[in-house]
Scaffold this motif. Structure first.
Motif, PDB file in Angstrom:
ATOM      1  N   UNK A 126      27.331  22.314  42.339  1.00 30.75           N
ATOM      2  CA  UNK A 126      28.763  22.893  41.447  1.00 30.75           C
ATOM      3  C   UNK A 126      28.649  23.962  40.660  1.00 30.75           C
ATOM      4  N   UNK A 127      29.674  24.599  40.295  1.00 29.44           N
ATOM      5  CA  UNK A 127      29.623  25.851  39.505  1.00 29.44           C
ATOM      6  C   UNK A 127      31.101  25.966  38.590  1.00 29.44           C
ATOM      7  N   UNK A 128      30.844  26.606  37.521  1.00 34.19           N
ATOM      8  CA  UNK A 128      31.779  26.824  36.671  1.00 34.19           C
ATOM      9  C   UNK A 128      32.528  28.121  37.214  1.00 34.19           C
ATOM     10  N   UNK A 129      34.150  28.379  37.102  1.00 31.99           N
ATOM     11  CA  UNK A 129      34.574  29.542  37.230  1.00 31.99           C
ATOM     12  C   UNK A 129      35.355  29.751  36.035  1.00 31.99           C
ATOM     13  N   UNK A 130      35.200  30.721  35.152  1.00 30.92           N
ATOM     14  CA  UNK A 130      35.483  31.142  33.650  1.00 30.92           C
ATOM     15  C   UNK A 130      36.002  32.485  33.725  1.00 30.92           C
ATOM     16  N   UNK A 131      37.314  32.501  33.118  1.00 30.19           N
ATOM     17  CA  UNK A 131      37.590  33.884  32.678  1.00 30.19           C
ATOM     18  C   UNK A 131      37.815  33.861  31.264  1.00 30.19           C
ATOM     19  N   UNK A 132      37.282  35.334  30.962  1.00 29.23           N
ATOM     20  CA  UNK A 132      36.886  35.395  29.514  1.00 29.23           C
ATOM     21  C   UNK A 132      37.495  36.955  29.016  1.00 29.23           C
ATOM     22  N   UNK A 133      38.283  37.080  27.914  1.00 28.51           N
ATOM     23  CA  UNK A 133      38.615  38.574  27.814  1.00 28.51           C
ATOM     24  C   UNK A 133      37.657  39.337  27.258  1.00 28.51           C
ATOM     25  N   UNK A 134      37.530  40.706  27.567  1.00 27.65           N
ATOM     26  CA  UNK A 134      36.658  41.640  27.212  1.00 27.65           C
ATOM     27  C   UNK A 134      36.850  42.476  25.997  1.00 27.65           C
TER      28      UNK A 134
END
Length: 694
Positions: A126-134
């Motif tokens: 399994x894996x994380x999918x993460x969005x993060x501001x730059x």
């Protein structure tokens, strides 16, 4: 007042594959039918899309009751609580294929603790999918240069953000949490329609700053999985080499029973050997030797004496145990017995001026093996003119002497350091004069009438690359062309069959041919910028190349008339190379890069016209500017600065990048594509050639 024309990436529009928002980007990376946990699900846009369009089972966690009430119909289970006040691992017995944290971690006080807690809910692989501001977005950088840092109601500098990350710093956070992470996608927002649009009107941003680093990226999409999975999954990940123990059974009925009977006989024989060994080891002298060795390990100075005693006992033991035959050594001895100082075939067909085929061989501390490979080429190559280029990948001086003292026609290119498989071959290809490139391992040995069938295969307009029937030294089938399954694992046709069968004697299209012996049209190889540096240090470079050839509309052709003996993995045996992690990472990289054709046996064949790729040269009318770097040319921030400067200067100048060691133009072009820079006019030289004025 808010400008209605300003783009807000943090808004939650309806998810669409073409949208430039974090949820749409994340949704594209989720496999249909997966079990997903959506952390901070908001009003449920992601859950709605995944449930309806990808038939996923989706659970959610949300802090705001009103949002949760709207989202609830789209989730199997939805919990409403503050994730920082509850232990996530206690909320469910489910394991998740994907855990999504979309625009959430930057709002938390202790994101590391949340990631560690959530990681216990990951299923196997399994894996994380993460969005993060730059935080290194060009708007933030420009505002800082103006002496400003304005918090806003939303966007990158949202008032509720407690943490800010660059790509590198977030990668470090994931690593500290025991995860392997990498940026797999991004959202972009033009500065003029971002919340920083006033900067573009009041502040001039130089081009060499505007496009440096990741400052066009508004948000990163990260994939992360447990670093321990790499180790725990090694049995699966060794499938790349382990397939030799899993033959494809093409023979049915009696033939299969015969193989099983042979296997039982081998097992019975091994059991007898084991019993004999056990009897021998139980003899008194052996028991004494083992006891002394245990003592010696705890008392300094006795270990060497124990080894000597043990070897003496071994030499004078009363029985001789059966020894496993060294098939590789016997095979090489047979080849060497027919070596000669002159070969009539080589005299007739070797042509270093205008060959049809350039044979490229890498050598790294295996000079005697490479020498034998050359002898076999000289013996058996007819009907096609050829040259041989041996590229030495930084071997030790004694090994290099073995090659340089060899009598016979070939060119030797010496690299001071190991440029690895892909870049080593890319460098050699730029010295090639033939219309076709033949990549050959130094542990692959050719046979009579081997080259012409391969050349005939690629002479047709539909075939981009061709390869042979690979055999083990004992005559068993090693590979009759290969396919890649949906997980990125190779399936080698005919593996371990004792003899070939009619099905393996017919030419056919395959997914890829091992670069242990792979013939490629040079024009096509250069058009694709050679082997990709993304797969360094090793594994899957040849698969990736073949897949890129297929995407251009060309076939990869298995050519059984050509037979090659290949000592699998012998090129790096005993040198201490262990790259199991590289297999894991590059297999996943291959699947990500080619997921549109992974698992598809045949795709439409319609070769695209190729534009020629030429090395740049000095234009006398312009000044020459030299840019020296002592560092390696890799996809990093320092190289981006150097190459950005080179690109800008090359508009009105002859620009020469000078490196300490030799690199290929293919690598320079790949870096240009990665950084979105035009480097077509930039000249590349190593330090010694620059001093010599070459």
């Amino acid at each position: 007042m808010t400008n209605k024309n300003v783009c807000r990436t943090y808004d939650r529009p309806t998810i669409s594959p073409n949208n430039n928002d974090s949820l749409s980007k994340i949704a594209a990376h989720i496999t249909p039918g997966s079990v997903v946990l959506d952390v901070g699900c908001g009003i449920g846009r992601l859950g709605e899309f995944l449930t309806k369009e990808k038939q996923c089972k989706v659970d959610g966690i949300e802090y705001h009751q009103t949002s949760a009430d709207i989202a609830r119909p789209h989730y199997r289970t939805l919990w409403v609580f503050d994730i920082e006040s509850h232990s996530a691992e206690q909320l469910t017995a489910y394991k998740y294929d994907f855990i999504v944290c979309a625009d959430i971690l930057e709002h938390l006080r202790y994101p590391e603790q949340i990631i560690k807690s959530l990681s216990r809910l990951l299923a196997v692989n399994g894996r994380f999918l993460i969005s993060i501001p730059n935080i290194s977005y060009i708007g933030v950088v420009a505002e800082l240069l103006l002496g400003e840092f304005k918090y806003r109601d939303d966007g990158i500098l949202d008032k509720t953000h407690l943490h800010f990350y660059t790509q590198r710093s977030f990668h470090r956070l994931l690593s500290d949490c025991g995860l392997y992470g990498r940026a797999i996608d991004r959202t972009t927002v033009d500065l003029q329609i971002s919340e920083f649009n006033y900067v573009s009107d009041s502040f001039f941003i130089p081009q060499n700053i505007r496009f440096i680093g990741n400052n066009q990226t508004y948000q990163f999409i990260f994939e992360a999985f447990l670093a321990s999975d790499i180790i725990n999954d090694e049995l699966e990940d060794y499938k790349y080499n382990f397939n030799c123990f899993q033959p494809e059974f093409f023979i049915q009925g009696n033939s299969l029973n015969k193989q099983l009977a042979e296997l039982r006989a081998v097992i019975d024989h091994k059991e007898k050997e084991l019993n004999a060994l056990q009897i021998e080891l139980n003899r008194p002298l052996y028991r004494v030797a083992r006891l002394q060795k245990q003592v010696a390990q705890s008392i300094p100075g006795l270990l060497q004496a124990t080894k000597l005693l043990y070897n003496y006992i071994k030499k004078h033991r009363s029985i001789n145990l059966p020894q496993k035959p060294d098939l590789v050594a016997d095979f090489l001895n047979v080849l060497r017995s027919s070596n000669n100082t002159t070969y009539s075939n080589a005299s007739a067909w070797y042509n270093s001026d205008s060959p049809e085929v350039s044979i490229i061989i890498l050598n790294w501390n295996k000079g005697s093996l490479t020498s034998q490979c050359l002898h076999e080429i000289w013996k058996h190559t007819t009907d096609v003119t050829y040259e041989i280029i041996v590229i030495d990948n930084g071997s030790c001086p004694t090994d290099l002497l073995t090659l340089s003292s060899l009598t016979g026609p070939f060119s030797l290119i010496r690299l001071e350091i190991n440029r690895l498989f892909g870049e080593g071959n890319n460098i050699a290809s730029e010295f090639a004069k033939g219309d076709h490139l033949l990549f050959l391992n130094n542990d692959a040995f050719v046979t009579d009438n081997w080259l012409k069938p391969l050349v005939d295969s690629v002479r047709t307009s539909l075939v981009g690359a061709a390869g042979p029937l690979f055999l083990y030294p004992d005559g068993r089938v090693q590979e009759a062309g290969s396919f890649i399954d949906i997980n990125g694992d190779p399936k080698q046709r005919g593996k371990n069959l004792q003899t070939t069968i009619p099905e393996l004697e017919q030419p056919r299209e395959v997914h890829y041919i091992s670069a242990a012996c792979l013939l490629v049209k040079k024009e096509l190889f250069f058009y694709l910028n050679g082997f990709s540096l993304d797969f360094e240090p090793a594994y899957y470079e040849d698969v990736d190349l073949c897949f890129r050839i297929r995407k251009l509309g060309y076939k990869i052709q298995f050519t059984p008339q050509t037979k090659i003996f290949h000592i699998e993995n012998y090129s790096h045996k005993e040198i201490g190379i262990t790259m199991s992690h590289s297999i894991v990472i590059n297999r996943r990289r291959l699947v990500d890069r080619h997921n549109d054709i992974i698992g598809i046996d045949s795709i439409p064949i319609s070769p695209k016209p190729l534009s020629s790729v030429k090395k740049p040269s000095i234009t006398n009318a312009m000044a020459i500017v030299g840019l020296y770097t002592p560092f390696s040319l890799t996809p990093g921030g320092g190289e981006r600065y150097l190459l950005t400067i080179a690109s800008l200067l090359s508009i009105n100048n002859n620009v020469v990048i000078i490196t300490q060691e030799l690199y290929s133009y293919a690598r320079l072009r790949q870096l240009g594509e990665a950084f979105d820079l035009d480097l077509s006019k930039v000249i590349l030289k190593n330090f010694s050639s620059a001093l010599a004025g070459c």
